[in-house]
Motif scaffolding. Structure first.
Motif, PDB file in Angstrom:
ATOM      1  N   LYS A  51       0.844  -1.201   0.000  1.00  0.00           N
ATOM      2  CA  LYS A  51       0.000   0.000   0.000  1.00  0.00           C
ATOM      3  C   LYS A  51       0.876   1.247   0.000  1.00  0.00           C
ATOM      4  O   LYS A  51       1.855   1.333   0.744  1.00  0.00           O
ATOM      5  CB  LYS A  51      -0.936  -0.001   1.215  1.00  0.00           C
ATOM      6  N   LEU A  52       0.508   2.200  -0.838  1.00  0.00           N
ATOM      7  CA  LEU A  52       1.269   3.433  -1.002  1.00  0.00           C
ATOM      8  C   LEU A  52       0.505   4.600  -0.408  1.00  0.00           C
ATOM      9  O   LEU A  52      -0.708   4.693  -0.533  1.00  0.00           O
ATOM     10  CB  LEU A  52       1.512   3.724  -2.490  1.00  0.00           C
ATOM     11  N   ILE A  53       1.257   5.496   0.232  1.00  0.00           N
ATOM     12  CA  ILE A  53       0.686   6.743   0.721  1.00  0.00           C
ATOM     13  C   ILE A  53       1.684   7.849   0.397  1.00  0.00           C
ATOM     14  O   ILE A  53       2.898   7.635   0.451  1.00  0.00           O
ATOM     15  CB  ILE A  53       0.375   6.682   2.239  1.00  0.00           C
ATOM     16  N   SER A  54       1.193   9.010   0.029  1.00  0.00           N
ATOM     17  CA  SER A  54       2.099  10.074  -0.397  1.00  0.00           C
ATOM     18  C   SER A  54       1.824  11.365   0.343  1.00  0.00           C
ATOM     19  O   SER A  54       0.676  11.693   0.649  1.00  0.00           O
ATOM     20  CB  SER A  54       1.950  10.315  -1.905  1.00  0.00           C
TER      21      SER A  54
ATOM     22  N   GLN B 176       1.972   9.312  -8.050  1.00  0.00           N
ATOM     23  CA  GLN B 176       0.906   8.780  -8.903  1.00  0.00           C
ATOM     24  C   GLN B 176       1.472   7.944 -10.045  1.00  0.00           C
ATOM     25  O   GLN B 176       0.894   6.912 -10.420  1.00  0.00           O
ATOM     26  CB  GLN B 176       0.069   9.941  -9.451  1.00  0.00           C
ATOM     27  N   ALA B 177       2.629   8.360 -10.573  1.00  0.00           N
ATOM     28  CA  ALA B 177       3.270   7.586 -11.647  1.00  0.00           C
ATOM     29  C   ALA B 177       3.750   6.232 -11.126  1.00  0.00           C
ATOM     30  O   ALA B 177       3.652   5.221 -11.829  1.00  0.00           O
ATOM     31  CB  ALA B 177       4.439   8.376 -12.229  1.00  0.00           C
TER      32      ALA B 177
ATOM     33  N   ARG C 196       1.304  -5.407 -11.482  1.00  0.00           N
ATOM     34  CA  ARG C 196       0.468  -6.301 -10.687  1.00  0.00           C
ATOM     35  C   ARG C 196      -0.746  -6.799 -11.464  1.00  0.00           C
ATOM     36  O   ARG C 196      -1.371  -7.773 -11.086  1.00  0.00           O
ATOM     37  CB  ARG C 196      -0.023  -5.594  -9.414  1.00  0.00           C
ATOM     38  N   GLY C 197      -1.088  -6.093 -12.558  1.00  0.00           N
ATOM     39  CA  GLY C 197      -2.275  -6.469 -13.307  1.00  0.00           C
ATOM     40  C   GLY C 197      -3.553  -6.158 -12.556  1.00  0.00           C
ATOM     41  O   GLY C 197      -4.605  -6.746 -12.802  1.00  0.00           O
ATOM     42  N   MET C 198      -3.456  -5.250 -11.608  1.00  0.00           N
ATOM     43  CA  MET C 198      -4.617  -4.840 -10.823  1.00  0.00           C
ATOM     44  C   MET C 198      -4.362  -3.442 -10.288  1.00  0.00           C
ATOM     45  O   MET C 198      -3.219  -2.973 -10.266  1.00  0.00           O
ATOM     46  CB  MET C 198      -4.877  -5.821  -9.670  1.00  0.00           C
ATOM     47  N   GLN C 199      -5.410  -2.778  -9.859  1.00  0.00           N
ATOM     48  CA  GLN C 199      -5.289  -1.392  -9.440  1.00  0.00           C
ATOM     49  C   GLN C 199      -4.489  -1.249  -8.150  1.00  0.00           C
ATOM     50  O   GLN C 199      -4.812  -1.867  -7.137  1.00  0.00           O
ATOM     51  CB  GLN C 199      -6.676  -0.775  -9.246  1.00  0.00           C
ATOM     52  N   VAL C 200      -3.423  -0.482  -8.205  1.00  0.00           N
ATOM     53  CA  VAL C 200      -2.672  -0.093  -7.008  1.00  0.00           C
ATOM     54  C   VAL C 200      -2.783   1.428  -6.915  1.00  0.00           C
ATOM     55  O   VAL C 200      -2.214   2.151  -7.738  1.00  0.00           O
ATOM     56  CB  VAL C 200      -1.190  -0.519  -7.080  1.00  0.00           C
ATOM     57  N   GLY C 201      -3.537   1.897  -5.947  1.00  0.00           N
ATOM     58  CA  GLY C 201      -3.731   3.337  -5.799  1.00  0.00           C
ATOM     59  C   GLY C 201      -3.048   3.873  -4.559  1.00  0.00           C
ATOM     60  O   GLY C 201      -2.478   3.118  -3.768  1.00  0.00           O
ATOM     61  N   LEU C 202      -3.101   5.175  -4.409  1.00  0.00           N
ATOM     62  CA  LEU C 202      -2.582   5.797  -3.202  1.00  0.00           C
ATOM     63  C   LEU C 202      -3.649   5.713  -2.111  1.00  0.00           C
ATOM     64  O   LEU C 202      -4.838   5.929  -2.380  1.00  0.00           O
ATOM     65  CB  LEU C 202      -2.216   7.255  -3.466  1.00  0.00           C
ATOM     66  N   VAL C 203      -3.224   5.396  -0.911  1.00  0.00           N
ATOM     67  CA  VAL C 203      -4.155   5.323   0.220  1.00  0.00           C
ATOM     68  C   VAL C 203      -4.819   6.682   0.405  1.00  0.00           C
ATOM     69  O   VAL C 203      -4.161   7.729   0.349  1.00  0.00           O
ATOM     70  CB  VAL C 203      -3.405   4.894   1.501  1.00  0.00           C
ATOM     71  N   ASP C 204      -6.108   6.670   0.629  1.00  0.00           N
ATOM     72  CA  ASP C 204      -6.861   7.904   0.809  1.00  0.00           C
ATOM     73  C   ASP C 204      -6.495   8.535   2.161  1.00  0.00           C
ATOM     74  O   ASP C 204      -6.681   7.927   3.219  1.00  0.00           O
ATOM     75  CB  ASP C 204      -8.367   7.602   0.767  1.00  0.00           C
ATOM     76  N   ALA C 205      -5.935   9.713   2.105  1.00  0.00           N
ATOM     77  CA  ALA C 205      -5.499  10.404   3.325  1.00  0.00           C
ATOM     78  C   ALA C 205      -5.482  11.899   3.058  1.00  0.00           C
ATOM     79  O   ALA C 205      -5.519  12.343   1.905  1.00  0.00           O
ATOM     80  CB  ALA C 205      -4.114   9.929   3.750  1.00  0.00           C
ATOM     81  N   ARG C 206      -5.441  12.663   4.130  1.00  0.00           N
ATOM     82  CA  ARG C 206      -5.273  14.110   3.961  1.00  0.00           C
ATOM     83  C   ARG C 206      -4.072  14.558   4.772  1.00  0.00           C
ATOM     84  O   ARG C 206      -3.866  14.134   5.913  1.00  0.00           O
ATOM     85  CB  ARG C 206      -6.518  14.875   4.354  1.00  0.00           C
ATOM     86  N   VAL C 207      -3.254  15.374   4.131  1.00  0.00           N
ATOM     87  CA  VAL C 207      -2.073  15.953   4.775  1.00  0.00           C
ATOM     88  C   VAL C 207      -2.246  17.457   4.659  1.00  0.00           C
ATOM     89  O   VAL C 207      -2.042  18.044   3.594  1.00  0.00           O
ATOM     90  CB  VAL C 207      -0.774  15.490   4.094  1.00  0.00           C
TER      91      VAL C 207
ATOM     92  N   ASP D   7       1.616  -3.634   4.655  1.00  0.00           N
ATOM     93  CA  ASP D   7       2.987  -3.250   4.316  1.00  0.00           C
ATOM     94  C   ASP D   7       2.914  -1.884   3.639  1.00  0.00           C
ATOM     95  O   ASP D   7       2.547  -1.781   2.470  1.00  0.00           O
ATOM     96  CB  ASP D   7       3.587  -4.296   3.380  1.00  0.00           C
ATOM     97  N   MET D   8       3.252  -0.826   4.376  1.00  0.00           N
ATOM     98  CA  MET D   8       3.042   0.541   3.922  1.00  0.00           C
ATOM     99  C   MET D   8       4.328   1.165   3.368  1.00  0.00           C
ATOM    100  O   MET D   8       5.404   0.994   3.939  1.00  0.00           O
ATOM    101  CB  MET D   8       2.524   1.407   5.068  1.00  0.00           C
ATOM    102  N   PHE D   9       4.173   1.908   2.272  1.00  0.00           N
ATOM    103  CA  PHE D   9       5.289   2.628   1.654  1.00  0.00           C
ATOM    104  C   PHE D   9       4.910   4.102   1.566  1.00  0.00           C
ATOM    105  O   PHE D   9       3.943   4.461   0.881  1.00  0.00           O
ATOM    106  CB  PHE D   9       5.586   2.071   0.263  1.00  0.00           C
TER     107      PHE D   9
END
Length: 339
Positions: free
Chosen positions: A8-11, A20-21, A30-41, A61-63
């Motif tokens: 899981k990605l967070i930015s 986003q890239a 992965r052949g499937m949707q990998v999005g950014l975790v929904d968060a507000r900074v 497993d967070m990145f």
């Protein structure tokens, strides 16, 4: 450690286009949707940073994707606070992905009563519970030793080598790699070895920080197409001066390959008006509109290599395999033709 369903990605706000890239590239792999975790900074009115994660990250497993570039202090605090939020939300592992590691220039005491800020930042990152760091072209390789956790340091030289073999394919024999100072010789030698070209050095002497008093070229650059290689370009004063000195010493033309385009103050104007034919930087630091508009500055993407490195870390496979052109060429999807 048991493998979780998906990384899981967070930015943070430092370089959202790159984040986003990376997510898009990972979705392809992965052949499937990998999005950014929904968060507000966000920031309170007095400038304090507030982070809220809207998705469940328990056992994940967070990145965290965040360059600590300008504004360095704000982006660093965003990173630390995001890491704290994830640890308190019971994330299984937190990896900090720092395409550009700020404060790396302060990696030793050059005179009395000065800090080693790179070590201080390393302590802060470890103190928040970050368990691994992924970065690119640290200013000094020994900074990895400042951390008591694993640090994977990717290199831009394999990407640059692919670009050079495409851009200069008809004149590879006249290329010469140039280090703009003695301290960068190892980095320049690595690229020179990859493209099978000779190496020269520009020896600079400073009267005081930020001012170059004298430059001397070590090596014969007569008739050569010179490629200056360095890890960062801040105000571009040294870079533009080095290009002038190389031409004065008989170089045919000068190009530069710099990993981190800090590009502070008058940098873009200096590069635009300089004798350099081109400056190639990566997108580890989000390029400004001014950089994008410059006719002789080109940006190469790092999302493919970062996406693959994140997947390798998640899978528990080798990251160092990405140092080789044979491994790197396929993940750049034909952007650079294989040899």
């Amino acid at each position: 450690m048991p493998q979780h369903q998906e990384p899981k990605l967070i930015s943070g706000n430092a370089n959202m286009p790159l984040a986003q890239a990376i997510a898009r590239r990972m979705s392809m792999h992965r052949g499937m949707q990998v999005g950014l975790v929904d968060a507000r900074v966000e920031r309170f009115n007095d400038g304090e940073i507030f982070v809220e994660v809207f998705e469940n990250v328990r056992g994940e497993d967070m990145f965290i994707l965040q360059s600590t570039s300008n504004p360095a202090n704000d982006n660093l605090m965003e990173l630390l606070i995001m890491a704290d939020a994830l640890r308190r939300s019971s994330a299984a592992r937190v990896t900090a992905v720092l395409p550009y590691f700020g404060y790396a220039r302060q990696d030793r005491r050059t005179k009395a009563r000065t800090p080693i800020t790179a070590k201080l930042v390393a302590n802060m990152l470890v103190g928040t519970g970050i368990e691994r760091v992924l970065t690119m072209d640290l200013h000094a390789a020994q900074i990895q030793g400042f951390f008591d956790i694993p640090v994977d340091n990717l290199y831009a030289s394999p990407i640059f080598a692919l670009d050079i073999k495409t851009e200069f394919r008809d004149r590879m024999g006249e290329l010469m790699v140039v280090s703009p100072d003695v301290g960068g010789v190892a980095r320049a030698r690595e690229l020179a070895k990859r493209i099978n070209s000779p190496l020269a050095i520009v020896d600079k002497r400073r009267e005081k920080p930020g001012e170059v008093a004298e430059m001397t070229v070590i090596g014969d650059v007569t008739g050569k197409t010179c490629l200056i290689v360095d890890d960062m370009c801040d105000t571009a004063g040294t870079l533009c001066k080095a290009a002038e000195v190389l031409l004065e010493n008989g170089a045919k033309e000068v190009h530069s390959y710099i990993t981190h385009g800090v590009m502070s103050g008058p940098a873009v104007e200096r590069v635009t008006n300089s004798v350099m034919k081109s400056l190639v930087i990566t997108d580890t630091i989000a390029p400004t509109d001014e950089v994008k508009a410059a006719h002789n500055i080109r940006v190469v993407p790092t999302a493919p290599v970062f996406a693959q490195a994140i997947l390798n870390i998640w899978n528990g496979t080798s990251v160092s395999s990405l140092f080789e052109a044979e491994t790197l060429s396929p993940i750049y999807d034909g952007m650079y033709a294989a040899e």
